[in-house]
Design an enzyme around this catalytic site. Structure first.
Site, mmCIF file in Angstrom:
data_model
loop_
_atom_site.group_PDB
_atom_site.id
_atom_site.type_symbol
_atom_site.label_atom_id
_atom_site.label_comp_id
_atom_site.label_asym_id
_atom_site.label_seq_id
_atom_site.Cartn_x
_atom_site.Cartn_y
_atom_site.Cartn_z
ATOM 1 C CB CYS A 180 -3.230 3.667 -11.567
ATOM 2 S SG CYS A 180 -1.676 4.258 -12.252
ATOM 3 C CD GLU A 205 -4.927 7.603 -6.620
ATOM 4 O OE1 GLU A 205 -5.819 8.413 -6.973
ATOM 5 O OE2 GLU A 205 -4.693 6.536 -7.221
#
Length: 375
Positions: A2, A116
């Site tokens: 992340c 992402e």
């Protein structure tokens, strides 16, 4: 992993997202917080940690920098927030940078969603992941403090990650540890024992997550605003490799009647090409022989062309004569041009004795006055 998130929450939103209703919450360094749609390591982000200064029942909404700087880092060392912005949950009990933080330095990070990137050949397509109902996401995190050479204390944090869930494994093999309910947030924030962490630090398998593709401009840290979470069509982001592979697939293929293996076909083809090149480069016996008809035609043609050759020979002789005449004319012209210069030089080089003899000779020559005088 992340590495990008969206955090535009207000102070009260952090309290509700972390289920802190009814608990005292104090703020620390919240003046450094700047809401952003494109949060990256090095940004100041509010986190919720346990308040150790009070009776233990309160919490602190503390604005820290994303990207862990361990406390044992040298004071003169140049810090890099991208080095430890994530911590693998499988190894946090083993690595010294994280193991010592587990007992008392756990915290909660609340954001509206995270980004992402999906690999697509040589390029990547970003996706925005969030809850379907719009409530904030809460991540498990660890924090630490470090003092620099000037004596300034810097608080930093890292987000814990785990293997990807079954619904998101197509996108990436890692995802942040999401604490989806009050029990999990309370356990991570307040539980002193480490026995239940294995149940918390696992992939989030609930079906209330949603995602969609967003603009590739998310890769720039300077890109910010509502356009960061604007959905785009995936057809607009087809890779160049897919474009060319589609063309190759649609291209008509030549029928192949050979039954031999591919290697043999390639060998035969290369062999045939080399033989053909050698055959074309070397003259054959038939090409060097002249037929009788060609010889006769050649003789006739040479007879017809003979006068022309004689004429050309005469022209050549005339040309040589003309060139010799031109050479003679050129020589005479040069001599004519050279005479004045010779006379001029002769005048300049005449001595005194020669001048007196010249004057005497001039006196002996008859003049117009002498002619009239005689008469």
């Amino acid at each position: 992993m992340c590495g990008r998130a969206r955090c535009t929450l207000r102070s009260d939103d952090f309290r509700r997202a972390c289920h802190l209703n009814g608990r005292p919450v104090r703020h620390q360094n919240m003046d450094r917080y700047r809401p952003s749609h494109n949060v990256a390591p090095g940004f100041n982000v509010p986190v919720v940690r346990r308040d150790d200064e009070g009776d233990g029942g309160g919490a602190v909404l503390h604005c820290m920098k994303w990207g862990l700087i361990p406390s044992f880092t040298k004071k003169t060392e140049k810090i890099d927030h991208f080095r430890m912005f994530n911590a693998r949950s499988e190894s946090i009990r083993e690595k010294a940078s994280f193991r010592r933080l587990l007992p008392k330095n756990r915290c909660l990070v609340s954001v509206e969603g995270f980004y992402e990137w999906k690999k697509d050949g040589s390029r990547k397509q970003p996706y925005y992941i969030h809850f379907k109902d719009g409530r904030p996401l809460v991540f498990a995190a660890l924090f630490d403090s470090w003092e620099n050479a000037e004596g300034e204390v810097l608080y930093t944090f890292t987000i814990c990650t785990t293997s990807s869930s079954s619904s998101l494994e197509w996108l990436h093999d890692r995802m942040p540890v999401i604490l989806g309910n009050k029990e999990s947030t309370d356990c991570w924030l307040n539980d002193s024992s480490l026995s239940n962490f294995d149940e918390i630090l696992k992939p989030y398998e609930d079906k209330d997550l949603a995602w969609y593709p967003v603009t590739s401009a998310m890769g720039k840290l300077s890109f910010d605003g509502p356009d960061c979470i604007k959905e785009v069509k995936t057809e607009e982001f087809k890779s160049i490799s897919q474009f060319f592979s589609k063309k190759v697939a649609n291209a008509p293929q030549k029928p192949n009647h050979e039954k031999s293996p591919v290697k043999e076909e390639l060998a035969e083809a290369s062999e045939a090409i080399s033989v053909k090149e050698e055959h074309e480069s070397q003259p054959t016996l038939d090409s060097t022989r002249l037929k009788d008809e060609d010889i006769e035609n050649y003789e006739r043609k040479s007879v017809k062309e003979e006068p022309e050759l004689i004429i050309k020979k005469d022209d050549a002789e005339n040309t040589s004569n003309i060139s010799s005449i031109e050479k003679q004319d050129t020589g005479e012209m040069l001599r004519a041009h050279a005479k004045p210069f010779a006379k001029e030089n002769e005048r300049q080089n005449v001595g005194p004795a020669r001048k007196r003899s010249k004057i005497a000779n001039d006196k002996q020559q008859p003049t117009l006055f002498s002619y009239f005088g005689r008469s």
